[in-house]
Design an enzyme around this catalytic site. Structure first.
Site, PDB file in Angstrom:
ATOM      1  N   TYR A  44     -11.223   0.719  10.519  1.00 43.35           N
ATOM      2  CA  TYR A  44     -12.183   1.078   9.845  1.00 43.35           C
ATOM      3  C   TYR A  44     -12.812   0.216   8.739  1.00 43.35           C
ATOM      4  O   TYR A  44     -13.940   0.381   8.221  1.00 43.35           O
ATOM      5  CB  TYR A  44     -12.332   2.717   9.315  1.00 43.35           C
ATOM      6  CG  TYR A  44     -11.075   2.891   8.586  1.00 43.35           C
ATOM      7  CD1 TYR A  44     -10.923   2.480   7.208  1.00 43.35           C
ATOM      8  CD2 TYR A  44      -9.982   3.689   9.157  1.00 43.35           C
ATOM      9  CE1 TYR A  44      -9.789   2.819   6.308  1.00 43.35           C
ATOM     10  CE2 TYR A  44      -8.911   4.018   8.213  1.00 43.35           C
ATOM     11  CZ  TYR A  44      -8.784   3.627   7.055  1.00 43.35           C
ATOM     12  OH  TYR A  44      -7.689   3.743   6.540  1.00 43.35           O
ATOM     13  N   LYS A  45     -11.755  -0.959   8.720  1.00 48.51           N
ATOM     14  CA  LYS A  45     -12.298  -1.863   7.696  1.00 48.51           C
ATOM     15  C   LYS A  45     -13.033  -3.083   8.257  1.00 48.51           C
ATOM     16  O   LYS A  45     -14.078  -2.757   8.604  1.00 48.51           O
ATOM     17  CB  LYS A  45     -10.817  -2.303   7.056  1.00 48.51           C
ATOM     18  CG  LYS A  45     -10.094  -1.394   6.143  1.00 48.51           C
ATOM     19  CD  LYS A  45      -8.984  -1.890   5.619  1.00 48.51           C
ATOM     20  CE  LYS A  45      -7.929  -1.024   5.152  1.00 48.51           C
ATOM     21  NZ  LYS A  45      -8.569  -0.121   4.053  1.00 48.51           N
TER      22      LYS A  45
ATOM     23  N   ARG B 103     -12.003  -5.022  -6.706  1.00 48.07           N
ATOM     24  CA  ARG B 103     -11.957  -5.899  -5.375  1.00 48.07           C
ATOM     25  C   ARG B 103     -13.375  -6.274  -4.623  1.00 48.07           C
ATOM     26  O   ARG B 103     -14.024  -5.518  -4.773  1.00 48.07           O
ATOM     27  CB  ARG B 103     -11.195  -5.267  -4.224  1.00 48.07           C
ATOM     28  CG  ARG B 103      -9.661  -4.745  -4.646  1.00 48.07           C
ATOM     29  CD  ARG B 103      -8.985  -4.275  -3.345  1.00 48.07           C
ATOM     30  NE  ARG B 103      -9.651  -3.242  -2.922  1.00 48.07           N
ATOM     31  CZ  ARG B 103      -9.145  -2.473  -1.625  1.00 48.07           C
ATOM     32  NH1 ARG B 103      -7.987  -2.905  -1.168  1.00 48.07           N
ATOM     33  NH2 ARG B 103      -9.942  -1.320  -1.473  1.00 48.07           N
TER      34      ARG B 103
ATOM     35  N   ASP C  46       1.880  -4.488   8.987  1.00 47.07           N
ATOM     36  CA  ASP C  46       0.614  -3.719   8.728  1.00 47.07           C
ATOM     37  C   ASP C  46      -0.594  -4.778   8.419  1.00 47.07           C
ATOM     38  O   ASP C  46      -0.703  -5.575   7.472  1.00 47.07           O
ATOM     39  CB  ASP C  46       0.720  -2.914   7.344  1.00 47.07           C
ATOM     40  CG  ASP C  46      -0.736  -2.018   7.173  1.00 47.07           C
ATOM     41  OD1 ASP C  46      -1.605  -2.466   7.721  1.00 47.07           O
ATOM     42  OD2 ASP C  46      -0.377  -0.940   6.757  1.00 47.07           O
TER      43      ASP C  46
ATOM     44  N   PHE D 268       0.763  -1.209  -0.009  1.00 49.89           N
ATOM     45  CA  PHE D 268      -0.087   0.042  -0.068  1.00 49.89           C
ATOM     46  C   PHE D 268       0.772   1.245   0.044  1.00 49.89           C
ATOM     47  O   PHE D 268       1.807   1.383   0.665  1.00 49.89           O
ATOM     48  CB  PHE D 268      -1.097   0.116   1.197  1.00 49.89           C
ATOM     49  CG  PHE D 268      -1.964   1.042   1.363  1.00 49.89           C
ATOM     50  CD1 PHE D 268      -3.055   0.967   0.432  1.00 49.89           C
ATOM     51  CD2 PHE D 268      -1.734   2.170   1.779  1.00 49.89           C
ATOM     52  CE1 PHE D 268      -3.896   2.062   0.230  1.00 49.89           C
ATOM     53  CE2 PHE D 268      -2.742   3.208   1.890  1.00 49.89           C
ATOM     54  CZ  PHE D 268      -3.681   3.089   1.084  1.00 49.89           C
TER      55      PHE D 268
END
Ligand SMILES: Cc1ncc(COP(=O)(O)O)c(C=O)c1O
Length: 356
Positions: free
Chosen positions: A180-181, A329, A155, A97
């Site tokens: 927040y995922k 995705r 991560d 990322f």
């Protein structure tokens, strides 16, 4: 709506609005400044951290909730470099990322590499890759880094809340992750840091804020960090955001991560099976590993018109996301995605691809 984007922004849990209303009206409105003590605001970053600790295989005191993932990568990568002062490089995966790569590059002052050697201070790596969904072998990569004398900073943004993790057991040094995922903490909810207990006293954070001080209310002239993971706190914690995350975590109480993983794997396998069966001649390619053991909780499809396909799916109420240049995705948040959602999403996808 079929929401297959919980790997980007987790859906709102039903109990969160009520909890937020209570925190605002009662804790803030009535309790005012006294709520720092009486409503446990001051301890919230470690208390909520311990709740996340249960999901990532960390004993109490191993995790603290604070700042954004990006800021936490900066703090921990810098601290890792300070723990290996004779080494100059940071190893990053070039597909990782962007924020992790940008920050690693800044911390290493441009001295980043893709392979380990005796000059590597720390390996910064996503456990589950944001684009492909590839899941790395945490224990093996950690052991390899340790054999080379390096530290490892994971991560966990695409892992926490969806795949089993054993940070203490895998001898991990440092980790960060966003909430927040799959944890559904809310847009921009604070991220977390994990520090192995064996490293906590030695860890030198580059942001010595007053909230991470051993005695924050003594207002001393010099800085002495808290003895534990609180030393990673910087400024005043974002209490409203922490309250939303805390409430969202209630959903995980009494849920076994192994059960969640089993559901996530079954959803992903059904999706891949239906894609193979029904979309074989549409030019779509499965871009994620087919072996469930090497895959996180989302499946990427590669198609030259992925952007248009994603837009057309959104118009039909199937929300997925697009990663340039050609990846769509499909995230399977195991707490709330059903098998029928997978089936219906593939129906829509088949219809959309006919006209793509
Ligand atoms: C692997 C990874 N790290 C970090 C982030 C985001 O960092 P931040 O929470 O600082 O925006 C994301 C967001 O999607 C991500 O996928």
């Amino acid at each position: 709506v079929i929401y297959l984007n919980g790997n980007s922004l987790g859906a709102l849990s039903l109990n969160v609005p009520e909890r937020m209303a209570d925190v605002v009206a009662r804790e803030w409105g009535n309790g005012l400044v006294g709520s720092w003590d009486s409503n446990g605001w001051w301890d919230a970053p470690v208390r909520v951290g311990d709740r996340i600790g249960r999901l990532v295989g960390a004993a109490p005191g191993g995790v603290v909730v604070t700042d954004s993932t990006t800021v936490n990568v900066f703090k921990l990568a810098t601290a890792a470099r300070r723990m290996r002062p004779d080494r100059h490089r940071i190893v990053v995966d070039p597909r990782d990322f962007p924020t992790d790569r940008y920050v690693a590059n800044a911390v290493a002052e441009g001295n980043v590499a893709t392979t380990l050697d005796r000059d590597t201070a720390v390996v910064v790596s996503s456990h589950v890759d944001y684009a492909s969904g590839v899941m790395k072998d945490m224990a093996a990569v950690t052991a390899e880094a340790h054999d080379a004398g390096a530290l490892v900073l994971w991560d966990l943004s695409h892992s926490v809340g969806a795949v089993p993790l054993d940070l203490d057991g895998a001898d991990v040094d440092l980790a960060v992750g966003c909430t927040y995922k799959y944890l559904s903490g809310g847009p921009g909810s604070p991220a977390f840091c994990y520090v192995a207990s064996r490293l906590q006293r030695e860890l030198d954070s580059p942001i010595p804020g007053w909230v991470g001080h051993a005695r924050p209310f003594e207002m001393e002239s010099g800085y002495e960090p808290d003895a534990g993971v609180r030393r990673l706190l910087t400024g005043t914690p974002s209490i409203l955001a922490l309250a939303a995350l805390d409430a969202a975590l209630d959903v995980f109480d009494g849920v076994s991560i192994d059960d969640l993983r089993a559901k996530s794997v079954a959803l992903g396998e059904l999706f891949i099976e239906l894609v193979d069966e029904r979309l074989g001649d549409t030019g779509v390619v499965v871009g994620s590993p087919r072996e469930a053991s090497r895959r996180g909780s989302h499946v990427s499809l590669v198609h030259p018109s992925a952007g248009k396909v994603v837009d057309a799916l959104c118009e039909r109420g199937v929300i997925v996301d697009f990663r340039r240049p050609d990846v769509a995705r499909f995230g399977f948040a195991p707490l709330y995605i059903r098998f029928v959602d997978v089936w219906d999403a593939v129906d829509h996808l088949a219809a959309v691809l006919v006209s793509a």
